[in-house]
Scaffold this active site. Structure first.
Site, short mmCIF file in Angstrom:
data_model
loop_
_atom_site.label_atom_id
_atom_site.label_comp_id
_atom_site.label_asym_id
_atom_site.label_seq_id
_atom_site.Cartn_x
_atom_site.Cartn_y
_atom_site.Cartn_z
CB CYS A 75 0.80 -60.66 12.29
SG CYS A 75 -0.45 -61.67 11.53
CG HIS A 76 0.96 -61.27 18.41
ND1 HIS A 76 -0.37 -61.21 18.06
CD2 HIS A 76 1.09 -60.52 19.52
CE1 HIS A 76 -1.01 -60.46 18.95
NE2 HIS A 76 -0.15 -60.03 19.84
CG MET A 111 -3.26 -63.55 10.40
SD MET A 111 -4.73 -63.46 9.32
CE MET A 111 -4.06 -62.69 7.84
CG ASP A 126 6.40 -63.51 -11.02
OD1 ASP A 126 6.37 -62.54 -11.79
OD2 ASP A 126 7.46 -64.04 -10.64
#
EC number: 4.6.1.17
Lengths: 160, 160, 160, 160, 160, 160
Positions: A75-76, A111, A126
């Site tokens: 990823c950039h 993303m 969690d």
């Protein structure tokens, strides 16, 4: 100047986007967490010992959007200009998560939106795992994407 | 508004590049890892227990390029637009590493390219150290740099 | 319970060290930066515009030792118990760097010592690159390692 | 396309700055650490066992400016273009800290300047805590801010 | 094996704690944010546009406790075993912050508690800065510390 | 010493595990990515432009396991002692992912295993999104967990 005899057998690289235009880009992703009905009820009532589950998940998801390029190898890095997460409690046992990320940049933020949703879902897991280990995270998908050369993408089942 | 009597005895700062132009900049760095011939042979044959050494080193180097400004104190954060790493296996005992990084920004990406190469080399060391502790990492240097006010730099021995 | 038909074609893993003993482990690594004599002289005299080069490099190296497992993919996270870096200015144009890292843990700190030295060297490069782009980082190697099942390692040329 | 029935009960989001102009922005923050006079004297004389306190604090503050958006949940990531920290030793027992951060971006760098000052102050505490646990960090505040739509801000007591 | 002629002129190091005992250690720190009375009132009523200020500050502070050794250069990495933050709204214009951190380890968690409080305070500033730029963060100090060789520390003004 | 009048209205905290025993703990998680059959075929044949998809996903997942406590707000930091990821290509359009994480510590590694699987899945998405934006990540769940006071957990549908 690159050595032509250098090994390039299909190994990974961060694709060169230097010549792409800077445009405003938005991506929307969604996902969900399936759980026991009583787990959902306790989240809704604020009875989870670790704290307000969705408030923590929201912060986690937004912070994760900013960490995307550090976590997803190719990823950039992008200076995102906005991020938010919405939650919908859907009885008997589902939390729907929506993440929306914006940027003015040379490449899209799919993303970032998907990572925000995934980390929000993991945070819900969690916070509740002490009472419910059978939760399942699923349906993490890109809903819509605007901006950039590839144009507008909207998932066909995105009818809401 | 800055206090003139404030202490400035040569301590470090991140140089102000606000007024530099945004241009496309590319940097190429190289380095190498020297090892026992049988270590190189086992890398080549994919017989290192920790996994495919160069595939892991490549991912590590690209991710490190993105972390450069978090690791090198006075480096400016840069949204790099491309990064790749090439490897050449040179018997009897050398792996050559080349890193190429691009950005459209106000300052160059030498440090990103050098950091990518260094971390790829360290990763090769890590993956193989169970069988060879005597490996040496060396010749990490900038080969070429384009873009920016200081113009084109090419290392004289960059003749390949 | 692991699926035996799952794909394991030589891909990478973080080796299981659960059954290794917790012992005190120390690793010493070294490396150097070669530069123009006048660059070395300006470092020595504190005339580099970005600040006191070795002071910044020292902080960078120590912080990098703590980041090792975030940068080197298959490294185990370790709560290191001590880290230091020493520098020696060797005219006409060399800075020698030594990194020493300690831990009480299940695996060694070679990578932490090597990473500390590498990042210190990269920081020296960064601080001086405005005046000297031809610097070369090299001879990064493990000098000595104590603790752990594999016993004492000392590099043969470690005679100082 | 956003689901209107999604929960938005006042939870947090990263504000959308996509439509704000990219301008040069500067922020100056200050703070201080109060300590025992002899602690200050030992910092001044370089007699603190952990090292040169202000040199380390300066590096820590500059690196923290770059980490701001990873630490402060709703902060936008920004590619800052300059950062520096100044210290003033004010007997009998005060160190004044000033942080100045610049960016060309869509939002300001107040948080970066305040974070730099805070982390520098925490680092001073850390370096000296073996001899003085009663130090107090205080007066962390924004002094001045330029650039952006909200215009010039200068704290009224900013008269130095 | 360390080179005795290596430069050690007072530069920084991470102190060696290898030989210290692993004990349970707790640290409590406090600090506060001073603001305009109407800012405090809007926090209390949940009317800040960026979201529930104290909920976000709490998550930020806890996450910061875990990042302490990555932000404070000479801090040892520690696997903290518990962390919490409490807030008290004190009209007309103060929020008091208390951070408590625990660990079973070789060194104390003062810095973790102080960092948690500082980052919670900075987050409050960030969430409210659109309506009040004059907030001041102050009185960040260690209140109490137990465990470890140096024994029990309690700040004299810690009488609540 | 904690102020009883301090606000504790259900906000989040990192649960105190100081008194839990250090035991060896293992967690196994699974998930999958559903995609177009031709996308799967191109992954299998190594024809994705960004590189060897599963090799990169594996490194990403292992590195993410180490970042879990930095991404999931209330997770305890843990020095994991082992991590691996397995992939199974299931035609026509599924990749199954399994993550196994080990630790010797005071709390379990469910979140580490789930995070590793999630990030591996996101990485697969990232590597292939240029050719297939409709991929869906799902069925992310804990399969089995051993060690710790709560004993052995095995998901009922874990029959393979």
């Amino acid at each position: 100047m690159e050595l032509t005899h250098f090994d390039e057998e299909g190994r990974a690289r961060m694709v060169d986007v230097s010549d792409k235009a800077e445009t405003t880009r938005v991506a929307t992703a969604r996902g969900k967490v399936e759980m026991q009905p009583e787990t959902l009820e306790r989240i809704r009532l604020g009875q989870i010992a670790k704290g307000d589950v969705l408030a923590v998940a929201q912060v986690a998801g937004i912070m994760a959007a900013k960490q995307t390029s550090n976590v997803i190898p190719m990823c950039h890095p992008l200076a995102i200009t906005g991020a938010k997460l919405n939650f919908e409690i859907v009885p008997p046992g589902t939390i729907e998560i929506e993440g929306i990320v914006k940027v003015t940049g040379k490449t899209g933020v799919e993303m970032e939106a998907l990572t925000a949703v995934s980390v929000a879902a993991l945070t819900i897991y969690d916070m509740c795992k002490a009472i419910d280990k059978t939760m399942v995270i699923g349906d993490i998908r890109l809903m819509e994407k605007t901006g950039g050369k590839s144009g507008h993408f909207m998932r066909e089942d995105h009818i809401s």
